[in-house]
Design an enzyme around this catalytic site. Structure first.
Site, PDB file in Angstrom:
ATOM      1  N   CYS A  72       0.787  -1.263  -0.177  1.00  0.00           N
ATOM      2  CA  CYS A  72       0.067  -0.023  -0.083  1.00  0.00           C
ATOM      3  C   CYS A  72       0.731   1.268  -0.076  1.00  0.00           C
ATOM      4  O   CYS A  72       1.164   1.874   1.074  1.00  0.00           O
ATOM      5  CB  CYS A  72      -1.009  -0.128   1.413  1.00  0.00           C
ATOM      6  N   THR A 328     -26.205   4.147   9.419  1.00  0.00           N
ATOM      7  CA  THR A 328     -27.296   3.949   8.747  1.00  0.00           C
ATOM      8  C   THR A 328     -28.026   5.248   8.194  1.00  0.00           C
ATOM      9  O   THR A 328     -28.055   6.215   9.148  1.00  0.00           O
ATOM     10  CB  THR A 328     -28.070   2.851   9.050  1.00  0.00           C
ATOM     11  N   TYR A 329     -28.365   5.638   6.991  1.00  0.00           N
ATOM     12  CA  TYR A 329     -29.169   6.488   6.508  1.00  0.00           C
ATOM     13  C   TYR A 329     -30.750   5.910   6.256  1.00  0.00           C
ATOM     14  O   TYR A 329     -31.406   6.892   5.713  1.00  0.00           O
ATOM     15  CB  TYR A 329     -28.836   7.524   5.427  1.00  0.00           C
ATOM     16  N   THR A 340     -31.422  -1.564   7.507  1.00  0.00           N
ATOM     17  CA  THR A 340     -30.196  -2.326   6.859  1.00  0.00           C
ATOM     18  C   THR A 340     -29.637  -3.107   7.810  1.00  0.00           C
ATOM     19  O   THR A 340     -28.495  -3.416   7.413  1.00  0.00           O
ATOM     20  CB  THR A 340     -29.332  -1.167   6.048  1.00  0.00           C
ATOM     21  N   GLU A 405     -22.643   4.458  -0.217  1.00  0.00           N
ATOM     22  CA  GLU A 405     -23.069   3.218   0.199  1.00  0.00           C
ATOM     23  C   GLU A 405     -21.958   2.249   0.058  1.00  0.00           C
ATOM     24  O   GLU A 405     -22.023   1.431   0.833  1.00  0.00           O
ATOM     25  CB  GLU A 405     -24.594   2.771  -0.405  1.00  0.00           C
TER      26      GLU A 405
END
Length: 434
Positions: A72, A328-329, A340, A405
């Site tokens: 990385c 979460t939205y 969700t 998302e």
């Protein structure tokens, strides 16, 4: 809690202000004394420097070494720059052969943590903390393990989100200033859907992705109804876990068997570069015992041990895990007011399943119902082979979902991976102590 907060916690523990770069002569002498086994306080007193200055140099190297296991460059370059800013010894950046023996001794546990954490035993811990001039205290070792696991997992997030440095071979020490390429950053910023905006709503690609979304919503609804009607027995859930664990062998594994990871400039921070991920359950081999989560949980065991040996970081890690898991939205693509929780738990538990960790109260049949094969391939690659993640893999799943998302998916994968590494390492430390 963000990744930045973990980095800030490290600064908090070592409370070190930016200092002018030490002269090369002083740095070399400090390195020589450290290699000879002299402690930070003694070295600091001898040169009239702060103990935190010496300690900060050590920690920056640990981060570089952790990020290097997955090639990385973005993270390695980032910490090389910070290493210079705090007056780090440039000699150390030549490779593992140039760093103090005490740090080199972390190589084995760093390698195993990054690729096969289930192989860590109390003997590995004993080898590091045994009496000697290069030994680690348990508190120091827990600090090191947290840093290593954090940056292994962060490498997964970096590759999964398309963040890579642009190559510049003309820089000093062959390291470049960190920058971000244009794989998907503009889309991520604008939070556009992955579908090409030129596609009409009636195009085949759009219709396919819409039908996939509706099918996923329907499966979630059906699973919730089935869960409320009747729970599977413990025997059935154990069988479903074993089935999912074996099926994970078939996800993406064949694509990587003969692929050689290209050599990069960060390889100087690695030994045994051919050591990589292998499936926890392997065909034709005696499988290792499953890690039963209720026997050693983060909440009851890992958190307690970290709090005892590295108190400041325990609550921060716990908050970080909880925040990402519960984030979460209540949206799924174009759908609103959606719970969700089921989907988030499937993502988190699938990562742990690949690492041989089983939750007795979870029905692993939900994983196959909720996670399509293209998503499983993406999860396994980002988690186990992050340096091989491609834009095509990213594009191939949840085509109607927003980028935000998908970034949340990457956050879940990152935290699940970090927690899995910590559980194995902390369990080994606990066994050594008892």
């Amino acid at each position: 809690m963000s990744t930045e907060a973990i980095n800030q916690s490290d600064s908090k523990l070592s409370t070190m202000a930016k200092t002018k770069e030490l002269s090369k002569d002083v740095r070399d002498k400090i390195v020589d004394l450290h290699k000879a086994g002299m402690g930070y306080k003694t070295i600091a007193k001898q040169f009239g420097e702060k103990v935190t200055t010496v300690g900060a140099i050590i920690r920056k190297w640990k981060k570089q070494n952790a990020a290097a296991r997955h090639q990385c460059s973005f993270l390695v370059n980032l910490h090389v720059q910070e290493f210079f800013q705090i007056g780090g010894c440039r000699e150390w950046l030549k490779g593992l052969a140039y760093i103090p023996q005490k740090l080199r001794n972390l190589n084995e546990i760093n390698k195993i943590l990054a690729h096969r954490p289930w192989l860590i035993t109390k003997e590995h811990i004993q080898n590091l903390v045994k009496t000697g001039e290069n030994s680690w205290s348990l508190a120091e070792l827990v600090h090191a393990v947290v840093l290593l696991a954090h940056f292994h997992a962060l490498a997964s997030f970096v590759f999964g989100s398309g963040i890579n440095p642009e190559v510049d071979s003309n820089t000093t020490d062959n390291f470049q200033q960190t920058s971000v390429n244009n794989i998907c950053v503009c889309d991520l910023t604008n939070d556009n859907n992955l579908e090409d905006n030129t596609l009409s709503s009636t195009s085949p690609g759009t219709m396919d992705s819409v039908s996939e979304l509706e099918a996923l919503m329907e499966r979630m609804k059906r699973l919730q109804e089935e869960r409320e009607e009747e729970e599977a027995s413990q025997e059935e859930m154990a069988t479903r876990f074993e089935k999912e664990k074996k099926e994970s062998l078939l996800v993406g594994s064949g694509a990587f068997e003969d692929e050689v990871v290209p050599t990069s400039k960060v390889s100087r921070f690695m030994e045994d570069p051919t050591f990589g991920y292998q499936d926890f359950a392997r065909h034709g081999e005696d499988n290792l015992p499953t890690f039963r989560a209720q026997d050693y949980t983060w909440e009851d065991h890992g958190f307690s041990l970290i709090n005892r040996l590295y108190s400041d970081i325990g609550p921060m890690l716990d908050e970080k895990f909880r925040t990402v898991y519960n984030l979460t939205y209540y949206n799924m693509a174009s759908h609103e007011d959606v719970d969700t929780t089921m989907l988030r738990r499937a993502l988190f538990n699938y990562v742990h399943c690949m690492y041989g960790i089983r939750y007795d109260d979870y029905d692993y049949g939900e994983v196959n119902q909720l996670l399509e094969r293209s998503l499983k391939v993406y999860i396994k690659t980002v988690t186990c082979y992050p340096e091989r993640t491609t834009r095509r893999m990213y594009d191939s799943y949840w085509r109607q979902f927003r980028h935000s998302e998908k970034v949340h998916v990457n956050l879940l994968l990152m935290e699940a991976r970090m927690q899995a590494e910590l559980l194995y390492a902390l369990r080994a430390i606990t066994r050594y102590m008892t």
